[in-house]
Design an enzyme around this catalytic site. Structure first.
Site, PDB file in Angstrom:
ATOM      1  CB  ILE A   1      -0.953  -0.019   1.223  1.00  0.00           C
ATOM      2  CG1 ILE A   1      -2.167   0.857   0.996  1.00  0.00           C
ATOM      3  CG2 ILE A   1      -0.231   0.352   2.512  1.00  0.00           C
ATOM      4  CD1 ILE A   1      -3.272   0.664   2.030  1.00  0.00           C
TER       5      ILE A   1
ATOM      6  CB  SER B   1       4.504  -1.857  11.001  1.00  0.00           C
ATOM      7  OG  SER B   1       4.342  -2.124   9.623  1.00  0.00           O
TER       8      SER B   1
ATOM      9  CG  HIS C   1       5.271  -8.863   5.972  1.00  0.00           C
ATOM     10  ND1 HIS C   1       4.859  -8.848   7.290  1.00  0.00           N
ATOM     11  CD2 HIS C   1       5.983  -7.732   5.795  1.00  0.00           C
ATOM     12  CE1 HIS C   1       5.308  -7.745   7.876  1.00  0.00           C
ATOM     13  NE2 HIS C   1       6.001  -7.046   7.003  1.00  0.00           N
TER      14      HIS C   1
ATOM     15  CG  HIS D   1       9.013  -5.908   2.741  1.00  0.00           C
ATOM     16  ND1 HIS D   1       8.292  -4.730   2.732  1.00  0.00           N
ATOM     17  CD2 HIS D   1       9.029  -6.318   4.025  1.00  0.00           C
ATOM     18  CE1 HIS D   1       7.903  -4.448   3.969  1.00  0.00           C
ATOM     19  NE2 HIS D   1       8.334  -5.389   4.772  1.00  0.00           N
TER      20      HIS D   1
HETATM   21  P1  DGP Z   1       6.663  -4.184   7.855  1.00  0.00           P
HETATM   22  O1  DGP Z   1       6.992  -2.762   8.212  1.00  0.00           O
HETATM   23  O2  DGP Z   1       7.883  -4.999   7.478  1.00  0.00           O
HETATM   24  O3  DGP Z   1       5.782  -4.844   8.878  1.00  0.00           O
HETATM   25  O4  DGP Z   1       5.837  -4.069   6.513  1.00  0.00           O
HETATM   26  C1  DGP Z   1       4.451  -3.981   6.475  1.00  0.00           C
HETATM   27  C2  DGP Z   1       4.094  -3.561   5.070  1.00  0.00           C
HETATM   28  O5  DGP Z   1       2.739  -3.814   4.860  1.00  0.00           O
HETATM   29  C3  DGP Z   1       4.333  -2.093   4.783  1.00  0.00           C
HETATM   30  O6  DGP Z   1       5.269  -1.985   3.712  1.00  0.00           O
HETATM   31  C4  DGP Z   1       2.993  -1.550   4.372  1.00  0.00           C
HETATM   32  C5  DGP Z   1       2.193  -2.794   4.063  1.00  0.00           C
HETATM   33  N1  DGP Z   1       0.789  -2.700   4.429  1.00  0.00           N
HETATM   34  C6  DGP Z   1       0.307  -2.427   5.662  1.00  0.00           C
HETATM   35  N2  DGP Z   1      -1.045  -2.426   5.641  1.00  0.00           N
HETATM   36  C7  DGP Z   1      -1.397  -2.742   4.364  1.00  0.00           C
HETATM   37  C8  DGP Z   1      -2.654  -2.916   3.722  1.00  0.00           C
HETATM   38  O7  DGP Z   1      -3.735  -2.781   4.301  1.00  0.00           O
HETATM   39  N3  DGP Z   1      -2.635  -3.219   2.399  1.00  0.00           N
HETATM   40  C9  DGP Z   1      -1.451  -3.380   1.711  1.00  0.00           C
HETATM   41  N4  DGP Z   1      -1.546  -3.694   0.408  1.00  0.00           N
HETATM   42  N5  DGP Z   1      -0.248  -3.240   2.282  1.00  0.00           N
HETATM   43  C10 DGP Z   1      -0.234  -2.914   3.596  1.00  0.00           C
END
Ligand code: DGP
Length: 112
Positions: free
Chosen positions: A30, A93, A98, A100
């Protein structure tokens, strides 16, 4: 503990899904940090990488193979970076494991 990623798996909130199989799903981030930025997650709720158990070995290996497959599918198979943030102090977060998948720009080393 379910997170927003479980809602994406269950189609309770929208996401741009680029890959899915029985064990994992991948969708566009996102808040992309590169021209290609995809989140690849297991459907199983594993909060952090360190919470993975021996019985998750095949699943974790599956994620690595899926990452390469997705990168190739997105046309970035020759140059991409995989990042796993484990724990809040490392930048995690969302507490659903996950990977990336980042590509489409130069990446520095060491990472920030
Ligand atoms: P981290 O900081 O490593 O936990 O990465 C979490 C990632 O998840 C961050 O890059 C933004 C993404 N993210 C968080 N909420 C959402 C969402 O609701 N939809 C999508 N597509 N991505 C999200």
């Amino acid at each position: 503990m379910p997170t927003i990623f479980t809602k994406i798996i269950n189609r309770e909130i929208p996401a741009t899904i680029v890959y899915e199989d029985d064990l994992c799903i991948a969708f566009r981030d996102i808040n992309p940090q590169a021209p290609t930025h995809v989140q690849l997650i297991p459907k199983k709720e594993i909060p952090r990488l360190v919470d993975g158990q021996p019985e998750d070995a095949a699943l974790l290996g599956h994620l690595m193979l899926a990452a390469g497959k997705i990168a190739r599918q997105l046309g970035v198979g020759d140059a991409f970076r995989l990042v796993v943030n484990n724990g809040a102090d490392a930048g995690q977060s969302v507490f659903h494991l996950h990977l990336h998948i980042l590509a489409g720009r130069p990446f520095g080393w060491p990472p920030g």
